[in-house]
Design an enzyme around this catalytic site. Structure first.
Site, PDB file in Angstrom:
ATOM      1  N   SER A  22       0.839  -1.207   0.000  1.00  0.00           N
ATOM      2  CA  SER A  22       0.000   0.000   0.000  1.00  0.00           C
ATOM      3  C   SER A  22       0.865   1.246   0.000  1.00  0.00           C
ATOM      4  O   SER A  22       2.063   1.181   0.252  1.00  0.00           O
ATOM      5  CB  SER A  22      -0.900   0.015   1.238  1.00  0.00           C
ATOM      6  OG  SER A  22      -0.103   0.199   2.387  1.00  0.00           O
ATOM      7  N   SER A  23       0.229   2.360  -0.266  1.00  0.00           N
ATOM      8  CA  SER A  23       0.965   3.616  -0.168  1.00  0.00           C
ATOM      9  C   SER A  23       0.103   4.640   0.536  1.00  0.00           C
ATOM     10  O   SER A  23      -1.111   4.498   0.630  1.00  0.00           O
ATOM     11  CB  SER A  23       1.360   4.116  -1.549  1.00  0.00           C
ATOM     12  OG  SER A  23       0.213   4.593  -2.223  1.00  0.00           O
ATOM     13  N   GLY A  24       0.750   5.641   1.060  1.00  0.00           N
ATOM     14  CA  GLY A  24       0.008   6.694   1.754  1.00  0.00           C
ATOM     15  C   GLY A  24       0.828   7.962   1.716  1.00  0.00           C
ATOM     16  O   GLY A  24       1.795   8.060   0.950  1.00  0.00           O
ATOM     17  N   THR A  25       0.447   8.907   2.567  1.00  0.00           N
ATOM     18  CA  THR A  25       1.162  10.183   2.577  1.00  0.00           C
ATOM     19  C   THR A  25       2.624   9.999   2.965  1.00  0.00           C
ATOM     20  O   THR A  25       3.480  10.758   2.547  1.00  0.00           O
ATOM     21  CB  THR A  25       0.520  11.144   3.590  1.00  0.00           C
ATOM     22  OG1 THR A  25       0.254  10.400   4.771  1.00  0.00           O
ATOM     23  CG2 THR A  25      -0.763  11.729   3.060  1.00  0.00           C
ATOM     24  N   TYR A  26       2.885   8.974   3.773  1.00  0.00           N
ATOM     25  CA  TYR A  26       4.229   8.758   4.313  1.00  0.00           C
ATOM     26  C   TYR A  26       5.195   8.153   3.307  1.00  0.00           C
ATOM     27  O   TYR A  26       6.387   8.310   3.398  1.00  0.00           O
ATOM     28  CB  TYR A  26       4.116   7.802   5.507  1.00  0.00           C
ATOM     29  CG  TYR A  26       3.345   6.557   5.136  1.00  0.00           C
ATOM     30  CD1 TYR A  26       3.979   5.498   4.496  1.00  0.00           C
ATOM     31  CD2 TYR A  26       1.972   6.470   5.376  1.00  0.00           C
ATOM     32  CE1 TYR A  26       3.271   4.377   4.102  1.00  0.00           C
ATOM     33  CE2 TYR A  26       1.260   5.354   4.995  1.00  0.00           C
ATOM     34  CZ  TYR A  26       1.902   4.313   4.354  1.00  0.00           C
ATOM     35  OH  TYR A  26       1.199   3.214   3.951  1.00  0.00           O
ATOM     36  N   VAL A  29       4.520   0.757   1.410  1.00  0.00           N
ATOM     37  CA  VAL A  29       4.853  -0.443   2.172  1.00  0.00           C
ATOM     38  C   VAL A  29       4.969  -1.634   1.215  1.00  0.00           C
ATOM     39  O   VAL A  29       4.126  -1.807   0.329  1.00  0.00           O
ATOM     40  CB  VAL A  29       3.781  -0.738   3.247  1.00  0.00           C
ATOM     41  CG1 VAL A  29       4.159  -1.981   4.036  1.00  0.00           C
ATOM     42  CG2 VAL A  29       3.626   0.453   4.190  1.00  0.00           C
ATOM     43  N   ASP A 146      -3.927   7.709  15.783  1.00  0.00           N
ATOM     44  CA  ASP A 146      -4.486   7.328  14.486  1.00  0.00           C
ATOM     45  C   ASP A 146      -4.988   5.888  14.487  1.00  0.00           C
ATOM     46  O   ASP A 146      -4.739   5.138  13.556  1.00  0.00           O
ATOM     47  CB  ASP A 146      -3.451   7.532  13.369  1.00  0.00           C
ATOM     48  CG  ASP A 146      -4.115   7.545  11.988  1.00  0.00           C
ATOM     49  OD1 ASP A 146      -5.340   7.787  11.913  1.00  0.00           O
ATOM     50  OD2 ASP A 146      -3.425   7.301  10.986  1.00  0.00           O
TER      51      ASP A 146
END
Lengths: 400, 298
Positions: A22-26, A29, A146
């Site tokens: 997955s990906s996110g703002t950070y 992974v 969170d």
């Protein structure tokens, strides 16, 4: 010669990337396997450099520093274990133990192809383990900030582990109010009322509200307060989350000064009365008890006390977690003492015990398993979007 | 104390016995025998004083608070147990440690501000001119410290204990400044923050600060304090004040390691002794020599 940073460990020498998770703002992974004698599966989180395609060192973001420090410091069976941190070629990689499932995925599985309730024992074990992890964090002065289903990992042997400390921080006697540091914390659906009302000095109780929301979601298989997020305006002022507050009030009723003495001191208190004006549903809120009974019924939990239903104890626990006044809300420690956990036998340390349900393994995409090319400008992400289910609100904003 | 210290990486990986610490440093020096003999350096405590002055110069205009400064000092001390100082540019290490400490202590500073202040307080010879230098050094620092960045300070223990001992304001201020001073010694690598706080409290009470008389602590004063303490412990405290006696009684009843308090005190005495021979210039010049010679800043 001390003329530059020399990597001592290299990701590629130690791990083989299996695929993209997955990906996110950070950042993103990846799933990986150990190499050269390292055994097992891992999740590797690669932090995105501040600017895409960055070729120079620009300093590590404060949230990455926090996460690295906390991951290194913390060690508990119900907190995702950090194997190591690798600093290589201007990139940061945190290597975690791998968890096959997470609560979001589990909830998703129970919604498809048709709705089927999560066994009461599974839910009880999940909450028990989650709260033990949270007691550990809070005892160490760490607020998670969170908690949501996507951040609660579950291993194939049914161990629940709190993950993603990207927003977590130490809260022992902060010099600045917590608000100054990060303007917006907690994904909107799990955000506590004191945060929605603009509280500057919030407490670990915000994590317990989120646990309440997660409990409700495990029972009903839907987010209990599914509001729409108001976006920040161009001046970057934090808007009042009117819709989210509405969703809470529609079920819980209006918070009152009697039950929550400091309510009127909340910066956004004035917004609350304007919310009530002209909305008839606020006069007749559903009530949490009514919501709970309807939920148990529609998901076919058996009536009467038994280990196969969360029952009356479940209602009482939920009420005390979704308590408006953060000072009255249960602490993680007290929550573990609640009859919901103590009346029947001790909750299992394996949340899948006695369950016949087979959960699918984590989806791993092959489109992007080149961990090195992650920071090229304009790389289109073809893998799963963050939090893989559609309709989930975007991850919170960091660093106000 | 918060339960977290006992399981902390600070206790597990960054607290040494004196012998262990000496051994580590010896190993380091032996691996760089040439450099070490070519560039002699002042006593480590004198260097620490110099580093502290330089850190304060950077920190003051930015309004950086004491705890971040203390964390930076601990980072520097840890780093130099792993990397021989003569292989580094201390100006860069100090600026980076401060930059990193500010983020950890929740009072972040922009990397450009740190760079600007660093350039103010070092000579051209020893300075550096690019944020990427700090960024790169940050990787080195974190990597050498194995990402173990959370530091437990005695300030918290002091705050917790001050009511128990009913410290008056002057005593509290004195204890606070003794804690500030202990970062100039190896004590942060040798004892728990709790131990340091107790030492600071004991000294503050025995030294009897009076209002308006908060002078820098002197070696002789601390040595006398130690004497007083010894007398009180041996029950020979004829004329020792009630407060000191009470304190000693409390210490005896609690599980405080009195030998450690004495050890810490002696460490402080020798700091205050050597402090009297301190000059900025010696440290500055000797650092500049190896930095220039080796061109480590380039």
């Amino acid at each position: 010669m001390f003329s530059g940073y020399n990597t001592k460990k290299r990701v590629a020498e130690r791990y083989r990337i299996v695929g993209f998770i997955s990906s996110g703002t950070y950042g993103r992974v990846y799933k990986a396997e150990g190499k050269n004698g390292r055994i097992g599966e891992f999740a590797i989180k690669k932090f995105k450099p501040d600017k895409e395609g960055e070729v120079q060192y620009t300093g590590i973001s404060q949230s990455a520093i926090r996460e690295m420090a906390l991951c290194t410091e913390l060690e508990h069976p119900n907190v995702v274990h950090t194997v190591e941190i690798i600093l290589e070629e201007k990139c940061i990689f945190i290597v975690f133990e791998y968890a096959e499932h997470d609560l979001l995925q589990i909830i998703h599985h129970h919604n498809q192809p048709q709705r089927q309730a999560i066994p009461a024992k599974t839910i009880r074990s999940i909450l028990y383990q989650l709260l033990q992890g949270l007691v550990y964090l809070h005892r160490n002065w760490v607020m998670h900030r969170d908690l949501k289903p996507a951040n609660i990992m579950v291993t194939s042997s049914g161990k629940v582990k709190i993950g993603d400390l990207g927003l977590a921080r130490l809260y022992y006697k902060p010099i600045h109010s917590l608000f100054t540091g990060d303007k917006v914390v907690v994904t909107i659906w799990y955000r506590a009322p004191e945060l929605l009302l603009g509280s500057r000095h919030y407490t670990p109780a915000v994590d317990l509200w989120a646990v309440g929301c997660i409990f409700a979601e495990l029972l009903s298989l839907r987010p209990i307060f599914k509001g729409e997020e108001a976006k920040m305006d161009s001046k970057k002022t934090v808007p009042f989350q009117r819709n989210q507050m509405q969703k809470i009030v529609e079920i819980m009723g209006m918070p009152s000064k009697d039950r929550w003495p400091l309510l009127t001191a909340m910066p956004e208190y004035g917004q609350l009365s304007s919310l009530a004006a002209g909305n008839s549903r606020f006069q007749r809120p559903q009530g949490l008890e009514h919501w709970y009974r309807a939920c148990l019924k529609s998901n076919n939990y058996p009536p009467g006390p038994s280990p196969d239903t969360p029952g009356e104890d479940g209602l009482s626990l939920l009420q005390q977690l979704l308590e408006y006044d953060p000072q009255k809300r249960l602490s993680a420690e007290n929550a573990l003492q609640h009859p919901y956990f103590t009346t029947h036998s001790k909750p299992s340390e394996n949340c899948f015990e006695d369950s016949k349900i087979k959960y699918p393994v984590r989806r791993v995409s092959q489109d992007d398993n080149d961990i090195r090319s992650g920071s090229l400008p304009g790389t289109k992400r073809s893998g799963l979007p963050d939090d893989s289910l559609i309709g989930r609100p975007a991850k919170r904003l960091k660093e106000g | 104390m918060a339960s977290s210290y006992w399981d902390s990486t600070q206790r597990k990986f960054w607290t040494f016995t004196k012998q262990q610490l000496n051994l580590e440093r010896k190993k380091l020096e032996e691996s760089e025998r040439n450099l070490v003999s070519m560039f002699p350096l002042p006593d480590r405590r004198l260097l620490s004083i110099y580093f502290y002055h330089q850190l304060s110069k950077m920190a003051r205009p930015l309004g950086i608070r004491q705890q971040a400064l203390a964390t930076a000092q601990v980072y520097i001390r840890r780093f130099y147990t792993k990397v021989e100082i003569r292989r580094t540019n201390p100006a860069l290490v100090l600026a980076t440690a401060l930059y990193l400490a500010c983020k950890m202590e929740e009072c972040p500073q922009h990397i450009r501000m740190i760079l600007a202040e660093a350039r103010h307080c070092w000579d051209v010879d020893t300075s550096f001119n690019d944020i990427s230098k700090i960024g790169e050094c940050e990787f080195t620092l974190i990597s050498e410290m194995n990402s173990q960045l959370i530091v437990h300070h005695p300030y918290r223990s002091l705050a917790e204990l001050q009511s128990q001992f009913q410290l008056i304001q002057e005593e509290n201020a004195l204890a606070w400044s003794i804690i500030n001073d202990h970062y100039l010694t190896d004590l942060p690598l040798l004892h728990s923050p709790h131990q340091i706080a107790i030492t600071a409290i004991v000294l503050a009470v025995v030294l009897k600060p009076t209002q308006g008389n908060l002078q820098p602590v002197q070696a002789a004063g601390v040595a006398n304090a130690l004497q007083t303490l010894g007398n009180a412990r041996n029950g020979a405290a004829q004329g020792a004040q009630n407060r000191v006696q009470k304190l000693v009684d409390w210490l005896a009843e609690s599980s405080v390691d009195m030998e450690a308090v004495v050890e810490c005190t002696q460490e402080l005495i020798s700091l205050y002794e050597i402090w009297e021979s301190y000059t900025d210039k010696t440290c500055k010049d000797q650092i500049a020599k190896f930095v220039k010679a080796r061109g480590v800043d380039k």
